[in-house]
Design a protein around this motif. Structure first.
Motif, PDB file in Angstrom:
ATOM      1  N   LEU A 142     -25.082 -21.587  20.238  1.00  0.00           N
ATOM      2  CA  LEU A 142     -23.816 -21.989  20.846  1.00  0.00           C
ATOM      3  C   LEU A 142     -23.567 -23.460  20.588  1.00  0.00           C
ATOM      4  O   LEU A 142     -24.436 -24.299  20.781  1.00  0.00           O
ATOM      5  CB  LEU A 142     -23.841 -21.703  22.346  1.00  0.00           C
ATOM      6  N   THR A 143     -22.370 -23.787  20.153  1.00  0.00           N
ATOM      7  CA  THR A 143     -22.017 -25.165  19.832  1.00  0.00           C
ATOM      8  C   THR A 143     -20.682 -25.496  20.476  1.00  0.00           C
ATOM      9  O   THR A 143     -19.950 -24.625  20.931  1.00  0.00           O
ATOM     10  CB  THR A 143     -21.895 -25.362  18.303  1.00  0.00           C
ATOM     11  N   ASP A 144     -20.349 -26.773  20.461  1.00  0.00           N
ATOM     12  CA  ASP A 144     -19.049 -27.177  20.997  1.00  0.00           C
ATOM     13  C   ASP A 144     -17.913 -26.697  20.099  1.00  0.00           C
ATOM     14  O   ASP A 144     -16.830 -26.397  20.551  1.00  0.00           O
ATOM     15  CB  ASP A 144     -18.991 -28.704  21.146  1.00  0.00           C
ATOM     16  N   GLY A 145     -18.174 -26.645  18.813  1.00  0.00           N
ATOM     17  CA  GLY A 145     -17.198 -26.142  17.866  1.00  0.00           C
ATOM     18  C   GLY A 145     -17.918 -25.330  16.826  1.00  0.00           C
ATOM     19  O   GLY A 145     -18.756 -25.847  16.103  1.00  0.00           O
ATOM     20  N   GLY A 146     -17.664 -23.998  16.741  1.00  0.00           N
ATOM     21  CA  GLY A 146     -18.495 -23.130  15.923  1.00  0.00           C
ATOM     22  C   GLY A 146     -18.235 -23.218  14.439  1.00  0.00           C
ATOM     23  O   GLY A 146     -19.097 -22.871  13.644  1.00  0.00           O
ATOM     24  N   VAL A 147     -17.028 -23.634  14.003  1.00  0.00           N
ATOM     25  CA  VAL A 147     -16.688 -23.585  12.587  1.00  0.00           C
ATOM     26  C   VAL A 147     -17.218 -24.824  11.875  1.00  0.00           C
ATOM     27  O   VAL A 147     -16.866 -25.952  12.204  1.00  0.00           O
ATOM     28  CB  VAL A 147     -15.166 -23.465  12.395  1.00  0.00           C
ATOM     29  N   LEU A 148     -18.089 -24.599  10.883  1.00  0.00           N
ATOM     30  CA  LEU A 148     -18.652 -25.707  10.099  1.00  0.00           C
ATOM     31  C   LEU A 148     -17.846 -25.972   8.829  1.00  0.00           C
ATOM     32  O   LEU A 148     -17.817 -27.097   8.339  1.00  0.00           O
ATOM     33  CB  LEU A 148     -20.102 -25.388   9.725  1.00  0.00           C
ATOM     34  N   ALA A 149     -17.242 -24.929   8.269  1.00  0.00           N
ATOM     35  CA  ALA A 149     -16.463 -25.096   7.037  1.00  0.00           C
ATOM     36  C   ALA A 149     -15.441 -23.966   6.960  1.00  0.00           C
ATOM     37  O   ALA A 149     -15.672 -22.871   7.474  1.00  0.00           O
ATOM     38  CB  ALA A 149     -17.368 -25.074   5.806  1.00  0.00           C
ATOM     39  N   ARG A 150     -14.309 -24.265   6.305  1.00  0.00           N
ATOM     40  CA  ARG A 150     -13.266 -23.266   6.102  1.00  0.00           C
ATOM     41  C   ARG A 150     -12.860 -23.258   4.639  1.00  0.00           C
ATOM     42  O   ARG A 150     -12.863 -24.286   3.971  1.00  0.00           O
ATOM     43  CB  ARG A 150     -12.032 -23.567   6.957  1.00  0.00           C
ATOM     44  N   GLY A 151     -12.498 -22.065   4.174  1.00  0.00           N
ATOM     45  CA  GLY A 151     -12.024 -21.939   2.806  1.00  0.00           C
ATOM     46  C   GLY A 151     -11.232 -20.663   2.661  1.00  0.00           C
ATOM     47  O   GLY A 151     -10.602 -20.194   3.611  1.00  0.00           O
ATOM     48  N   LEU A 152     -11.263 -20.075   1.464  1.00  0.00           N
ATOM     49  CA  LEU A 152     -10.532 -18.850   1.189  1.00  0.00           C
ATOM     50  C   LEU A 152     -11.432 -17.650   1.435  1.00  0.00           C
ATOM     51  O   LEU A 152     -12.603 -17.650   1.058  1.00  0.00           O
ATOM     52  CB  LEU A 152     -10.047 -18.840  -0.267  1.00  0.00           C
TER      53      LEU A 152
ATOM     54  N   GLY B 282     -13.649 -22.376  -2.090  1.00  0.00           N
ATOM     55  CA  GLY B 282     -12.657 -23.420  -1.871  1.00  0.00           C
ATOM     56  C   GLY B 282     -12.812 -24.170  -0.563  1.00  0.00           C
ATOM     57  O   GLY B 282     -11.825 -24.633   0.013  1.00  0.00           O
ATOM     58  N   THR B 283     -14.059 -24.341  -0.084  1.00  0.00           N
ATOM     59  CA  THR B 283     -14.256 -25.079   1.166  1.00  0.00           C
ATOM     60  C   THR B 283     -14.136 -26.585   0.970  1.00  0.00           C
ATOM     61  O   THR B 283     -14.035 -27.328   1.938  1.00  0.00           O
ATOM     62  CB  THR B 283     -15.646 -24.785   1.756  1.00  0.00           C
ATOM     63  N   ARG B 284     -14.206 -27.044  -0.290  1.00  0.00           N
ATOM     64  CA  ARG B 284     -14.100 -28.458  -0.682  1.00  0.00           C
ATOM     65  C   ARG B 284     -15.341 -29.270  -0.313  1.00  0.00           C
ATOM     66  O   ARG B 284     -15.753 -30.129  -1.067  1.00  0.00           O
ATOM     67  CB  ARG B 284     -12.857 -29.124  -0.080  1.00  0.00           C
ATOM     68  N   GLU B 285     -15.934 -29.010   0.855  1.00  0.00           N
ATOM     69  CA  GLU B 285     -17.044 -29.851   1.304  1.00  0.00           C
ATOM     70  C   GLU B 285     -18.212 -29.034   1.851  1.00  0.00           C
ATOM     71  O   GLU B 285     -19.001 -29.529   2.643  1.00  0.00           O
ATOM     72  CB  GLU B 285     -16.557 -30.838   2.372  1.00  0.00           C
ATOM     73  N   GLY B 286     -18.325 -27.774   1.419  1.00  0.00           N
ATOM     74  CA  GLY B 286     -19.421 -26.948   1.902  1.00  0.00           C
ATOM     75  C   GLY B 286     -20.784 -27.522   1.570  1.00  0.00           C
ATOM     76  O   GLY B 286     -21.715 -27.471   2.381  1.00  0.00           O
TER      77      GLY B 286
ATOM     78  N   VAL C 189     -21.069 -19.442  -0.474  1.00  0.00           N
ATOM     79  CA  VAL C 189     -20.068 -20.434  -0.093  1.00  0.00           C
ATOM     80  C   VAL C 189     -19.951 -21.439  -1.233  1.00  0.00           C
ATOM     81  O   VAL C 189     -20.969 -21.931  -1.728  1.00  0.00           O
ATOM     82  CB  VAL C 189     -20.465 -21.174   1.206  1.00  0.00           C
ATOM     83  N   THR C 190     -18.729 -21.738  -1.669  1.00  0.00           N
ATOM     84  CA  THR C 190     -18.540 -22.714  -2.733  1.00  0.00           C
ATOM     85  C   THR C 190     -17.535 -23.776  -2.321  1.00  0.00           C
ATOM     86  O   THR C 190     -16.646 -23.535  -1.504  1.00  0.00           O
ATOM     87  CB  THR C 190     -18.047 -22.055  -4.042  1.00  0.00           C
ATOM     88  N   ASP C 191     -17.691 -24.970  -2.922  1.00  0.00           N
ATOM     89  CA  ASP C 191     -16.723 -26.041  -2.693  1.00  0.00           C
ATOM     90  C   ASP C 191     -15.390 -25.733  -3.354  1.00  0.00           C
ATOM     91  O   ASP C 191     -14.326 -25.978  -2.796  1.00  0.00           O
ATOM     92  CB  ASP C 191     -17.252 -27.362  -3.269  1.00  0.00           C
ATOM     93  N   GLY C 192     -15.454 -25.252  -4.602  1.00  0.00           N
ATOM     94  CA  GLY C 192     -14.243 -25.034  -5.381  1.00  0.00           C
ATOM     95  C   GLY C 192     -13.931 -23.558  -5.535  1.00  0.00           C
ATOM     96  O   GLY C 192     -14.557 -22.682  -4.942  1.00  0.00           O
ATOM     97  N   GLY C 193     -12.937 -23.286  -6.371  1.00  0.00           N
ATOM     98  CA  GLY C 193     -12.611 -21.922  -6.708  1.00  0.00           C
ATOM     99  C   GLY C 193     -11.478 -21.339  -5.896  1.00  0.00           C
ATOM    100  O   GLY C 193     -11.178 -21.773  -4.790  1.00  0.00           O
ATOM    101  N   GLY C 194     -10.846 -20.329  -6.490  1.00  0.00           N
ATOM    102  CA  GLY C 194      -9.788 -19.593  -5.827  1.00  0.00           C
ATOM    103  C   GLY C 194     -10.169 -18.128  -5.717  1.00  0.00           C
ATOM    104  O   GLY C 194     -11.300 -17.733  -5.992  1.00  0.00           O
TER     105      GLY C 194
END
Length: 745
Positions: free
Chosen positions: A316-326, A399-403, A375-380
């Motif tokens: 459990l964390t204060d904010g669960g999402v570490l990265a977002r992408g496609l 496409g997370t950019r900073e994963g 999980v990748t930084d780039g890509g579509g």
């Protein structure tokens, strides 16, 4: 009891040092008056004294240190096996053996028990070690109990456990206790979380339930029912019925027995509303006793609900999402992060980890197939990572950019490939993906529009061939080539005189596919690596130029004309395979002009493949110029046109298909793209050629297939997991056209 065995009632949560986390928690639950099946703990001292009695304690300690030092190297597995062998060699000392026998007899003669590892660092508030150490169910007889005891001790040094310790900086020598607990002959069982791990909502209780023993839930072998309850009450808010193909029960011999379930049985709801509330109420009692959210395992037998394990929820964390992408490949999976910058680092990767990389290419496939998620930084949505992940059924977020910077080695994360999120912690325990594609339940409706399947991995050929498909409409050569050559650049192999070896390896891989699908056609798309992807292969820098924009550079048909040697060997492999399975055909990718196609077909005609009867020649329509050249293609003897909507979309709209920055611009349903597809279908039909589409759109948007049917396309080729939905859309579209035609008469 003695200092080697302790009854649950003699233990509490403060006894982790002697009973391990699991044993201490079971003692605490027992003392709190909660319903826990009777049992005892074989203490940490029993393990340590058995090593001392055999004179192997110091040797085990030294071997463990060596394994920790090798935690990030390919030598880890071998180093761990050396430690495990020493533990087996030591075995159970005579004094420990006698006390375990006595404690087991007190439970009842030949009582079926569960034998579960209980490491001293396990089930704590910060480290769960969930699922890493050994667990055995329906163990009967003292000799089997002793054998499983040794296996639990040895599991302390599994490669995953050692890597986890290294990632967590836990360098101290590990120790382990073992729980021996009376088996509950579970009719239904599962897990319950007293906080919703997917939303971090502490006012919700989530219950997962399956038929039979709960190991099928913990191991991810079945898709359980999920019940979401308001903690205030508890009150049932939502029910999702899973799909269960089998259950594990106690068989006539007393040991585990797998019982297959019919589709009707597997679709039944496991718990009534009252039962779900009862489980939630027990889980809430455990939370109140411990004072923090709990992850509990439960079982129902003969009308009574038992708690068989409890641990704090560590994620459990204060904010669960570490990265977002496609959201590139559906499903969810949980695992430890492994950040890699190059596929040659694959030896560091442990099976079931989450692969995090800047971007992937076909040479990453050997690592990808071992990953729980990607999980990748780039890509579509149409990048290689997304395409292969969908075929491998691996949840994927691109496409997370900073994963690679936000996620760290050893982090426990859950990748949701359906929402495009990477969340902290274990939200589905254990890791699991979407159900495998299956033909079960699909009506074998006869369709006028053929449904083919896209394929790249030979190991899946038999499974995919069982689906209701008309063949393989797109067999991606580059992934097969990468696997067959072990990640080596093909020209490096050829420079070493490996022509025959190349043909043999490719032929072997292709035969597995063509044999599985025979007599249905398999359309092989010749290798379409871009120069940057070729350079990534071993030795590739010797042979590949550096291009500013390889996506529209030196690739496809033009490359075959300029470098006919490698293309010629592909043709030789196809010819060799067709001698045994003539259902294999050739498709040429990325054709831009008529003259390059003419030259390429001359190479085909001059090869052994060109002399074989019944060969179909297909051309990919990925470049808008195809709409103009199709009549000429027909005059050159081309049999079919397959629209590659991924590349066609990027060239019509002028957007890099791999760009995460411009991902929202990439739309295969854009009116301009649809107009181009219709022009190509119409031109090919008028020229007497069959037409297909093998891009991503029908797989991710089944409704897209209906548009293609209305255009008059001959076939579509889709990912295996989309076959059912696409067949349904095509059937609906064809029936609609028939009805409309009947009304107009």
């Amino acid at each position: 009891m003695s200092h080697y065995t302790k009854a649950f009632a003699a233990l509490g949560k403060e006894d982790t040092a002697i009973a391990g986390g699991k044993g201490a928690n079971l003692g605490e639950l027992t003392r709190a008056g909660l319903p826990v099946p009777e049992g005892f703990v074989v203490t940490v001292r029993a393990y340590l004294d058995s090593l001392e009695s055999a004179g192997l304690h110091e040797e085990v300690r030294a071997a463990f240190d060596q394994a920790m030092a090798a935690a990030s190297s390919p030598e880890l597995a071998a180093a761990c096996e050396r430690v495990r062998a020493l533990v087996h060699k030591a075995g159970v000392s005579q004094q420990v053996r006698e006390q375990v026998e006595r404690a087991y007899r007190e439970l009842g003669a030949d009582q079926p028990v569960a034998v579960r590892s209980s490491a001293t660092s396990e089930d704590g508030a910060d480290t769960s070690f969930a699922g890493m150490n050994a667990t055995y169910t329906n163990v009967i007889g003292v000799q089997e109990v002793l054998a499983r005891l040794t296996e639990c001790w040895a599991s302390l040094f599994g490669a995953r456990v050692v890597a986890y310790r290294a990632n967590r900086g836990m360098a101290e020598e590990p120790a382990i206790a073992v729980v021996v607990q009376r088996m509950v002959d579970s009719e239904r069982s599962g897990v319950a979380f007293t906080a919703d791990p997917s939303t971090q909502d502490r006012n919700r209780i989530v219950v997962e339930a399956a038929f039979g023993l709960g190991e099928v839930v913990v191991s991810g072998a079945v898709e359980p029912d999920t019940y979401v309850l308001d903690k205030n009450g508890p009150r049932l808010l939502d029910t999702r019925t899973g799909r269960q193909r089998f259950k594990i029960v106690r068989g006539p011999s007393g040991h585990d027995l797998r019982v297959d379930l019919s589709p009707e049985e597997g679709a039944e709801q496991v718990l009534t509303e009252d039962e779900a509330i009862a489980v939630a109420r027990l889980a809430a009692e455990a939370e109140r006793h411990y004072g923090c959210p709990q992850d509990v395992e439960w079982a129902i037998a003969e009308g009574r609900t038992w708690l068989v394990q409890a641990r704090p929820i560590t994620t459990l964390t204060d904010g669960g999402v570490l990265a977002r992408g496609l959201a590139a490949s559906p499903g969810t999976a949980t695992g430890r992060v492994r950040v890699l910058s190059d596929p040659c680092q694959g030896g560091q990767f442990l099976d079931g980890e989450v692969l995090v990389a800047r971007m992937t290419s076909p040479d990453w496939v050997p690592v990808m197939r071992r990953a729980a998620a990607l999980v990748t930084d780039g890509g579509g949505m149409t990048c290689h990572a997304a395409i292969v992940a969908r075929e491998l059924r691996v949840p994927c977020v691109v496409g997370t950019r900073e994963g690679t910077t936000r996620l760290r080695d050893g982090d426990l994360v859950t990748v949701n490939g359906s929402t495009g999120e990477v969340l902290a912690g274990r939200l589905d325990r254990p890791a699991r993906t979407e159900p495998r594609p299956t033909a079960a339940g699909w009506a074998p409706e006869s369709l006028g529009t053929k449904v083919y399947v896209n394929l790249a991995v030979p190991e899946r050929a038999e499974e995919v061939a069982a689906l209701p498909v008309d063949g393989v409409g797109l067999l991606r050569a580059e992934f097969i080539l990468t696997q067959a050559l072990g990640g080596e650049h093909p020209r490096q192999l050829l420079a070493a005189g490996g022509d025959a070896e190349f043909v043999a390896r490719m032929s072997e891989a292709l035969l597995r596919i063509t044999t599985a699908f025979a007599p249905r056609p398999v359309v092989y798309r010749a290798t379409d690596f871009r120069t940057n992807e070729f350079r990534a292969l071993a030795g590739g820098e010797r042979f590949e130029p550096v291009e500013a924009n390889p996506m529209i550079g030196y690739r496809g048909c033009y490359r075959y004309v300029r470098e006919p040697q490698l293309f010629g060997l592909e043709l030789d492999a196809l010819a060799a395979v067709r001698e045994q399975t003539p259902n294999l055909h050739l498709m040429l990718p990325f054709v831009r002009t008529c003259w390059e196609l003419r030259e390429c077909l001359r190479v085909v005609d001059a090869s052994p493949l060109g002399a074989q009867r019944g060969l179909h020649r297909w051309v990919m329509a990925e470049v808008p110029s195809a709409a103009y050249w199709i009549p000429e293609y027909a005059r050159l003897g081309v049999d079919g046109i397959s629209i590659g909507s991924n590349d066609l979309t990027q060239l019509v709209l002028g957007v890099d298909r791999d760009s995460q920055l411009c991902a929202e611009l990439f739309d295969e349903s854009d009116p301009a793209v649809l107009d181009m597809i219709e022009r190509i279908v119409r031109a090919a039909t008028e020229a007497g050629m069959t037409t297909s589409l093998c891009g991503q759109a029908p797989s991710t948007r089944p409704g897209f297939a209906e548009r293609l049917v209305r255009m008059g396309i001959t076939s579509v080729s889709v990912n295996p997991d989309a076959v059912g939905a696409v067949r349904s859309e095509i059937g609906s579209a064809e029936r609609g056209l028939l009805l409309r035609s009947a009304r107009e008469r």
